[in-house]
Design an enzyme around this catalytic site. Structure first.
Site, PDB file in Angstrom:
ATOM      1  N   TYR A  93       1.113  -1.357  -0.037  1.00 28.26           N
ATOM      2  CA  TYR A  93      -0.348   0.167   0.187  1.00 28.26           C
ATOM      3  C   TYR A  93       0.518   0.877   0.215  1.00 28.26           C
ATOM      4  O   TYR A  93       1.727   1.549   0.810  1.00 28.26           O
ATOM      5  CB  TYR A  93      -0.762  -0.249   1.197  1.00 28.26           C
ATOM      6  CG  TYR A  93      -2.238   1.545   1.044  1.00 28.26           C
ATOM      7  CD1 TYR A  93      -2.946   0.802   0.478  1.00 28.26           C
ATOM      8  CD2 TYR A  93      -1.823   2.320   1.875  1.00 28.26           C
ATOM      9  CE1 TYR A  93      -3.901   2.031   0.541  1.00 28.26           C
ATOM     10  CE2 TYR A  93      -2.439   3.206   2.069  1.00 28.26           C
ATOM     11  CZ  TYR A  93      -3.314   3.368   1.473  1.00 28.26           C
ATOM     12  OH  TYR A  93      -4.484   4.282   0.827  1.00 28.26           O
TER      13      TYR A  93
ATOM     14  N   GLN B 132     -10.726   0.208   1.686  1.00 32.85           N
ATOM     15  CA  GLN B 132     -11.436  -0.432   0.066  1.00 32.85           C
ATOM     16  C   GLN B 132     -10.327  -1.477  -0.168  1.00 32.85           C
ATOM     17  O   GLN B 132     -10.287  -3.218  -0.871  1.00 32.85           O
ATOM     18  CB  GLN B 132     -12.387  -0.344  -0.157  1.00 32.85           C
ATOM     19  CG  GLN B 132     -11.195   0.766  -0.798  1.00 32.85           C
ATOM     20  CD  GLN B 132     -12.212   2.580  -0.521  1.00 32.85           C
ATOM     21  OE1 GLN B 132     -11.521   2.010   0.817  1.00 32.85           O
ATOM     22  NE2 GLN B 132     -11.950   3.623  -1.017  1.00 32.85           N
TER      23      GLN B 132
ATOM     24  N   ASN C 145      -3.284   5.956   6.036  1.00 30.53           N
ATOM     25  CA  ASN C 145      -4.063   6.931   7.760  1.00 30.53           C
ATOM     26  C   ASN C 145      -4.687   5.573   8.827  1.00 30.53           C
ATOM     27  O   ASN C 145      -4.404   4.682   8.515  1.00 30.53           O
ATOM     28  CB  ASN C 145      -5.183   7.446   7.242  1.00 30.53           C
ATOM     29  CG  ASN C 145      -6.083   7.145   5.988  1.00 30.53           C
ATOM     30  OD1 ASN C 145      -5.954   5.887   6.777  1.00 30.53           O
ATOM     31  ND2 ASN C 145      -6.543   7.397   5.388  1.00 30.53           N
TER      32      ASN C 145
ATOM     33  N   GLN D 245       9.207  16.530  10.287  1.00 29.38           N
ATOM     34  CA  GLN D 245       8.358  16.033  10.106  1.00 29.38           C
ATOM     35  C   GLN D 245       6.934  16.668  10.646  1.00 29.38           C
ATOM     36  O   GLN D 245       6.027  15.267  10.319  1.00 29.38           O
ATOM     37  CB  GLN D 245       8.570  14.607  11.693  1.00 29.38           C
ATOM     38  CG  GLN D 245      10.145  13.964  11.212  1.00 29.38           C
ATOM     39  CD  GLN D 245       9.798  13.379  10.161  1.00 29.38           C
ATOM     40  OE1 GLN D 245      10.359  12.926   8.848  1.00 29.38           O
ATOM     41  NE2 GLN D 245       8.508  11.472  10.366  1.00 29.38           N
TER      42      GLN D 245
ATOM     43  N   HIS E 124       4.310  16.208   7.577  1.00 27.90           N
ATOM     44  CA  HIS E 124       3.681  15.456   6.880  1.00 27.90           C
ATOM     45  C   HIS E 124       1.777  15.638   7.310  1.00 27.90           C
ATOM     46  O   HIS E 124       1.769  15.073   5.994  1.00 27.90           O
ATOM     47  CB  HIS E 124       4.270  13.655   7.872  1.00 27.90           C
ATOM     48  CG  HIS E 124       5.735  13.917   7.169  1.00 27.90           C
ATOM     49  ND1 HIS E 124       4.877  12.616   6.204  1.00 27.90           N
ATOM     50  CD2 HIS E 124       6.548  13.306   7.242  1.00 27.90           C
ATOM     51  CE1 HIS E 124       6.183  12.625   5.900  1.00 27.90           C
ATOM     52  NE2 HIS E 124       7.188  12.185   6.088  1.00 27.90           N
TER      53      HIS E 124
ATOM     54  N   GLU F 259       9.500   6.545  16.156  1.00 26.83           N
ATOM     55  CA  GLU F 259      10.055   5.956  14.820  1.00 26.83           C
ATOM     56  C   GLU F 259      11.291   6.499  14.577  1.00 26.83           C
ATOM     57  O   GLU F 259      12.556   5.636  13.920  1.00 26.83           O
ATOM     58  CB  GLU F 259       8.488   6.422  14.085  1.00 26.83           C
ATOM     59  CG  GLU F 259       8.769   6.269  12.355  1.00 26.83           C
ATOM     60  CD  GLU F 259       7.809   6.647  11.502  1.00 26.83           C
ATOM     61  OE1 GLU F 259       7.799   6.533  10.662  1.00 26.83           O
ATOM     62  OE2 GLU F 259       7.231   8.169  12.003  1.00 26.83           O
ATOM     63  N   HIS F 260      11.632   7.265  14.347  1.00 26.74           N
ATOM     64  CA  HIS F 260      12.707   7.806  13.718  1.00 26.74           C
ATOM     65  C   HIS F 260      13.169   9.255  15.211  1.00 26.74           C
ATOM     66  O   HIS F 260      12.473   9.727  16.049  1.00 26.74           O
ATOM     67  CB  HIS F 260      12.556   9.531  13.193  1.00 26.74           C
ATOM     68  CG  HIS F 260      11.533   9.280  11.696  1.00 26.74           C
ATOM     69  ND1 HIS F 260      10.020   9.344  11.654  1.00 26.74           N
ATOM     70  CD2 HIS F 260      12.405   8.350  10.725  1.00 26.74           C
ATOM     71  CE1 HIS F 260       9.561   9.175  10.640  1.00 26.74           C
ATOM     72  NE2 HIS F 260      10.792   8.265   9.853  1.00 26.74           N
TER      73      HIS F 260
ATOM     74  N   ASP G 244      14.525   9.006   4.388  1.00 29.70           N
ATOM     75  CA  ASP G 244      12.938   9.235   3.861  1.00 29.70           C
ATOM     76  C   ASP G 244      13.289   8.490   2.692  1.00 29.70           C
ATOM     77  O   ASP G 244      11.976   8.032   1.735  1.00 29.70           O
ATOM     78  CB  ASP G 244      11.746  10.477   4.436  1.00 29.70           C
ATOM     79  CG  ASP G 244      11.708  10.361   5.463  1.00 29.70           C
ATOM     80  OD1 ASP G 244      11.380   9.810   6.180  1.00 29.70           O
ATOM     81  OD2 ASP G 244      11.982  11.929   5.986  1.00 29.70           O
TER      82      ASP G 244
ATOM     83  N   GLU H  99       1.033 -35.460  28.464  1.00 28.87           N
ATOM     84  CA  GLU H  99       0.787 -34.627  27.830  1.00 28.87           C
ATOM     85  C   GLU H  99      -0.674 -34.987  27.668  1.00 28.87           C
ATOM     86  O   GLU H  99      -1.585 -34.901  26.987  1.00 28.87           O
ATOM     87  CB  GLU H  99       1.004 -34.305  26.838  1.00 28.87           C
ATOM     88  CG  GLU H  99       2.824 -33.634  27.500  1.00 28.87           C
ATOM     89  CD  GLU H  99       3.023 -32.289  26.290  1.00 28.87           C
ATOM     90  OE1 GLU H  99       2.705 -32.456  25.306  1.00 28.87           O
ATOM     91  OE2 GLU H  99       3.427 -31.358  26.788  1.00 28.87           O
TER      92      GLU H  99
ATOM     93  N   HIS I  26       0.490 -39.686  20.044  1.00 31.33           N
ATOM     94  CA  HIS I  26       1.562 -39.297  19.906  1.00 31.33           C
ATOM     95  C   HIS I  26       2.884 -40.716  19.865  1.00 31.33           C
ATOM     96  O   HIS I  26       4.362 -40.309  19.848  1.00 31.33           O
ATOM     97  CB  HIS I  26       2.105 -37.652  19.862  1.00 31.33           C
ATOM     98  CG  HIS I  26       0.756 -36.624  20.100  1.00 31.33           C
ATOM     99  ND1 HIS I  26      -0.183 -36.243  19.937  1.00 31.33           N
ATOM    100  CD2 HIS I  26       2.218 -35.236  19.765  1.00 31.33           C
ATOM    101  CE1 HIS I  26      -0.017 -35.254  19.352  1.00 31.33           C
ATOM    102  NE2 HIS I  26       0.697 -34.358  19.240  1.00 31.33           N
TER     103      HIS I  26
END
Length: 433
Positions: A128, A192, A216, A261, A264, A330-331, A364, A418, A423
């Protein structure tokens, strides 16, 4: 412009007290669930209606025609193409030299008892690429290159249709797909697109095994909702930067990086962690000077004055590192004396940028590192998107009859302990053959 939070008298509990943006994925899941169901049930018809509803345009072709991708490449500005190719080459070099895992060595546990390790790429991925406030063409590189290096056989890209481009994704996104040899591209965005990848759409798009890429909150919520049906990379929220700096830092550099940043997203977080009051004052002055006249000034001001952004005052650099680890940015930039040594003490960050000349903006685009990174403190347990994200590990067990016989009694005993006699019998019957 940035509010100031004083941690100088605080020890511990930093994570609970640090600024954070509200990012309620559960609430968003309630919104996207009907969208996912609609795509699963009605396929292409639903995708067109949802594109009209959310993107303001219903694409003529949901899968972008090959000629449109080729045209975007042909019309690409040559200087921009050169910048794209530098970014691709550096990301590919890092992926091949540092991230690519070959099959591991076999462990020989006894004569005839061997366990090997195979690293196998997933068969098909859906990548994506956001197209909202900023059409992030760079995300094409950050998703496609490590998937290709991993050896993924089938790669599909989805990005929102744009009204100004006739219902196609942004031309730079298409051009990069062409340069990278990706011809399966969809003009589908939002939840979607995640539904299309997860469920597949008959006659249009086959379902994938893994979905990666930022988006998002509704994209994040959709990825959470389909996790289990498919794999996902992470739940990446609004972007964030934290800068650990002392009085040796250049306030103009620090301010510019905080702004980078903030542009963004109004929810982007910009955090300065410092033990220097003089630097804090100088950065505030630089912010006031540099923000004025920016192309996205309103967005930047909203971000910098939001609850998620602040200057955090600490006692010393040691506390600054502890606060940065609690934040798990994140950074994370380190702009201090002996920045490499300070960076080596950090445990929690999506990516660490060392010194005055390694700004987040470099990462980036063309540092060679990934920019798809964990947010919201998830760096304490998660990693950025790399070649390994597109691979799964499989143990290969190869025992001879003698090797099994050597431990058969113990295995059967364990199985019966067990309460799984079937088994045990599967072991014992081989000794009777």
């Amino acid at each position: 412009m940035l509010r100031v939070v004083d941690f100088t008298s605080i020890s511990g509990r930093y994570r609970d007290l640090l600024p954070r943006a509200e990012f309620n994925v559960e609430r968003a899941v309630e919104v996207v669930t009907p969208i996912l169901h609609d795509v699963a049930e009605r396929g292409a018809e639903a995708l067109r209606e949802l594109s009209q509803r959310f993107d303001g345009v219903a694409p003529e072709h949901l899968r972008v025609p090959a000629e449109a991708i080729a045209r975007a490449e042909a019309e690409l500005d040559p200087d921009l193409r050169s910048a794209f190719e530098t970014s691709i080459a550096r990301r590919r070099a890092v992926a091949e030299q540092l991230e690519l895992e070959t099959d591991g060595p076999s462990a020989r546990l006894a004569e005839g008892a061997v366990v090997g390790l195979r690293n196998i790429p997933v068969s098909r991925v859906g990548l994506y690429v956001p197209g909202g406030l900023a059409p992030l063409a760079s995300s094409v590189i950050m998703n496609v290159v490590p998937a290709q290096v991993a050896g993924v056989a089938s790669i599909a890209v989805a990005s929102p249709p744009q009204k100004e481009f006739g219902g196609l994704p942004h031309p730079n996104i298409l051009a990069l797909c062409a340069i990278l040899g990706v011809d399966e591209v969809y003009a589908v965005g939002g939840a979607q697109a995640i539904g299309m990848f997860a469920h597949g759409v008959e006659g249009l798009c086959d379902p994938v095994n893994l979905i990666t890429g930022p988006g998002n909150i509704y994209v994040v919520a959709a990825k959470r909702a389909v996790r289990g049906l498919v794999g996902i990379d992470s739940e990446a929220g609004p972007t964030e930067i934290a800068i650990v700096a002392d009085d040796a830092a250049n306030p103009a550099f620090v301010a510019a990086d905080l702004i980078s940043q903030a542009e963004h997203d109004p929810m982007a977080a910009s955090l300065l962690i410092t033990d220097s009051e003089s630097l804090a004052h100088a950065v505030q002055a630089e912010l006031a000077r540099q923000v004025s006249g920016q192309a996205h000034e309103e967005r930047i001001r909203t971000s910098l004055t939001g609850e998620q952004s602040a200057i955090v005052m600490v006692r010393d650099v040691a506390q600054a590192v502890a606060v940065a680890d609690a934040y798990g940015a994140e950074h994370l930039e380190i702009q201090t004396r002996d920045a490499r040594a300070v960076a080596a003490r950090v445990r929690n960050a999506g990516a660490i940028f060392v010194g005055d000349y390694a700004p987040v903006s470099l990462g980036d685009y063309s540092a060679g590192s990934t920019h798809v990174l964990p947010t919201a403190g998830c760096a304490c347990h998660s990693s950025g998107l790399t070649v390994r994200s597109f691979m799964k590990t499989v143990h290969v067990i190869d025992y001879s009859a003698d090797a099994l016989a050597a431990i058969a009694d113990g295995v059967a005993r364990f199985a019966r302990a067990e309460n799984l006699p079937g088994h045990a019998r599967a072991i014992e019957i081989r000794g009777e053959a």
